[in-house]
Each structure stands twice: as C-alpha cells, then as structure tokens.
Design an enzyme around this catalytic site. Structure first.
Site, PDB file in Angstrom:
ATOM      1  N   ASP A  25      -1.857  11.001  -4.741  1.00 22.93           N
ATOM      2  CA  ASP A  25      -2.472  12.086  -5.520  1.00 22.93           C
ATOM      3  C   ASP A  25      -3.368  12.990  -4.686  1.00 22.93           C
ATOM      4  O   ASP A  25      -3.796  12.643  -3.589  1.00 22.93           O
ATOM      5  CB  ASP A  25      -3.345  11.490  -6.628  1.00 22.93           C
ATOM      6  N   GLU A  62       0.834  -1.211   0.000  1.00 23.74           N
ATOM      7  CA  GLU A  62       0.000   0.000   0.000  1.00 23.74           C
ATOM      8  C   GLU A  62       0.864   1.254   0.000  1.00 23.74           C
ATOM      9  O   GLU A  62       2.014   1.225   0.448  1.00 23.74           O
ATOM     10  CB  GLU A  62      -0.880   0.001   1.263  1.00 23.74           C
ATOM     11  N   ARG A 112       1.026  12.734  -8.540  1.00 22.99           N
ATOM     12  CA  ARG A 112       1.605  11.411  -8.309  1.00 22.99           C
ATOM     13  C   ARG A 112       3.057  11.357  -8.781  1.00 22.99           C
ATOM     14  O   ARG A 112       3.855  10.560  -8.324  1.00 22.99           O
ATOM     15  CB  ARG A 112       0.817  10.346  -9.088  1.00 22.99           C
ATOM     16  N   ASP A 163      -4.697   4.917   6.049  1.00 16.74           N
ATOM     17  CA  ASP A 163      -5.379   6.037   6.707  1.00 16.74           C
ATOM     18  C   ASP A 163      -6.421   5.466   7.677  1.00 16.74           C
ATOM     19  O   ASP A 163      -6.100   5.155   8.812  1.00 16.74           O
ATOM     20  CB  ASP A 163      -6.004   6.921   5.626  1.00 16.74           C
TER      21      ASP A 163
HETATM   22  P1  IMP Z   1      -7.898   4.003   3.937  1.00 12.78           P
HETATM   23  O1  IMP Z   1      -8.832   2.947   3.437  1.00 12.78           O
HETATM   24  O2  IMP Z   1      -8.658   5.117   4.609  1.00 12.78           O
HETATM   25  O3  IMP Z   1      -6.805   3.469   4.814  1.00 12.78           O
HETATM   26  O4  IMP Z   1      -7.289   4.730   2.690  1.00 12.78           O
HETATM   27  C1  IMP Z   1      -6.292   4.209   1.955  1.00 12.78           C
HETATM   28  C2  IMP Z   1      -6.212   4.863   0.596  1.00 12.78           C
HETATM   29  O5  IMP Z   1      -6.679   6.211   0.585  1.00 12.78           O
HETATM   30  C3  IMP Z   1      -4.768   4.944   0.197  1.00 12.78           C
HETATM   31  O6  IMP Z   1      -4.361   3.757  -0.455  1.00 12.78           O
HETATM   32  C4  IMP Z   1      -4.732   6.164  -0.698  1.00 12.78           C
HETATM   33  O7  IMP Z   1      -5.001   5.802  -2.031  1.00 12.78           O
HETATM   34  C5  IMP Z   1      -5.839   7.057  -0.176  1.00 12.78           C
HETATM   35  N1  IMP Z   1      -5.283   8.124   0.711  1.00 12.78           N
HETATM   36  C6  IMP Z   1      -5.421   8.214   2.037  1.00 12.78           C
HETATM   37  N2  IMP Z   1      -4.767   9.285   2.525  1.00 12.78           N
HETATM   38  C7  IMP Z   1      -4.182   9.882   1.475  1.00 12.78           C
HETATM   39  C8  IMP Z   1      -3.315  11.045   1.339  1.00 12.78           C
HETATM   40  O8  IMP Z   1      -2.934  11.744   2.292  1.00 12.78           O
HETATM   41  N3  IMP Z   1      -2.916  11.341   0.066  1.00 12.78           N
HETATM   42  C9  IMP Z   1      -3.283  10.609  -1.026  1.00 12.78           C
HETATM   43  N4  IMP Z   1      -4.073   9.511  -0.930  1.00 12.78           N
HETATM   44  C10 IMP Z   1      -4.509   9.148   0.297  1.00 12.78           C
END
Ligand code: IMP
Length: 187
Positions: free
Chosen positions: A166, A106, A172, A110
């Site tokens: 992004d 990954e 990117r 987040d």
């Molecule tokens: P999660 O499911 O909330 O953990 O989000 C994961 C995905 O959200 C990552 O693989 C990213 O593609 C996108 N993402 C989360 N935070 C950011 C950020 O700060 N910048 C860019 N993409 C993010």
C-alpha cells in the site's frame, strides 16, 4: 446497457514493474521450491499483516505440501513511507508455533527491522525450524542484516504498491506491482 470499468484506474505516474502474469509465474516457482524443500512435512506459514496477505494466499494455493497459516501484525511504518525504526506487536498469532516448521511470509523486506523482530519472536517460541520468505526484497536501505531463504524479486530503491502493498492504505488491490514517484526516504 452502460459499460462498466472492469479494473481500477491506475494513475499515470505509476510505473509497472511486474504484471499479474509475472507475479503468478514467480509465485509458482517459489511454491515449487518450498514444496521440494519441505517434502514429507507440514509447513506453517506465518504472514505479516496486512501487506503479505495477498502473496500468502497465492503461495498457499500453489504449495503441494500440506500447509497451515496464521497472521500477526506489527507496526513500523504508520501512514508514511519512512520507517520509524521501532517495531511493536499489534496482533499476535492465534495458534502456538512450538515444534512446528515455520515459514515467515513477508511482502517486502526494506530495512529488515520487521523481519528481525518477528524472527526473534518466533525463535523464542521454540519452533522446530524457521525459514524466511519474501515476495520483494529491496536491499538498498537495509539497517540490519537478514538472511532470506526465498525471494521473489529483488527491486531497486523505489517505493512500490500493488499485490498487497500500500501507500497510505491504498492500492493493495492492484494485481500488478508498480513503482510510484514517492521517495522511500526523506534523507
Ligand atoms: P522493514 O521493517 O523496513 O523491512 O519494512 C517492512 C515493511 O514495511 C513491509 O512489510 C511493508 O509493509 C512496509 N514497506 C516497506 N517498503 C514498502 C513499499 O515500497 N511499499 C509498501 N510497503 C512497504
């Protein structure tokens, strides 16, 4: 002859967190750790499009154990910086993962929802082993608990771009990682 810009212009409000040098040093360390842990095995990297593509390709070329890779794509964010909380599969892997040593790769963790979804998907496919690797970890907004095996950098609660990450599909291509003045959440 007219001089041409050799790098993309970076907006003034972007704050540099990690340079390309910081990144390649850390990727090398991570690849070293993985290569040691997987000695004698072939690892199959499962990258999450699109963000992880850049990190995966660097990691792949620094590993010293045999490695293969594949990509899948999920939707969770759309073009906003806020997670919808719903994860769905957009593009599945090309190849079966049964009985293989899988590493999910990954860009950033987040809320943890994406990883949780992919982990479950992989476990249902009877992989031989599964570990989880992310270049960035931002634990502040976690919604579900996830155990990571390999983490590049842990960052504070700021939205980041560059090195595959992004904002509305842009930035990117930046070789470094930048914090932008964009709240991660509207709460
Ligand atoms: P999660 O499911 O909330 O953990 O989000 C994961 C995905 O959200 C990552 O693989 C990213 O593609 C996108 N993402 C989360 N935070 C950011 C950020 O700060 N910048 C860019 N993409 C993010």
């Amino acid at each position: 002859m007219e001089e041409r810009e050799t790098t993309i212009k970076i907006p003034e409000h972007f704050r540099l967190l990690y340079t390309a040098e910081d990144i390649s040093k850390r990727v090398e360390e991570m690849a070293g750790e993985i290569s040691q842990d997987y000695e004698g095995k072939t690892v199959h990297l499962v990258g999450v499009l699109k963000g992880a593509a850049v990190f995966l390709s660097d990691l792949l070329r620094t590993l010293t154990v045999p490695a293969t890779y594949d990509f899948l794509s999920v939707a969770s964010y759309g073009d906003s910086t806020e997670s919808t909380g719903v994860v769905r599969l957009i593009k599945d892997l090309d190849d079966p993962v049964e009985s293989r040593d899988i590493i999910i790769v990954e860009d950033i963790i987040d809320t943890g929802l994406t990883l949780k979804y992919i982990e479950e998907l992989m476990r249902n496919r009877k992989v031989s082993s599964l570990s989880k690797c992310t270049f960035l970890d931002r634990p502040d907004r976690r919604k579900v608990h996830v155990e990571m095996d390999y983490v590049g950098f842990t960052i504070p609660d700021c939205y980041v771009v560059g090195y595959g990450l992004d904002f509305e599909q842009k930035w990117r291509q930046l070789p470094g990682i930048y914090a932008i003045n964009q709240p991660t959440s509207k709460e």
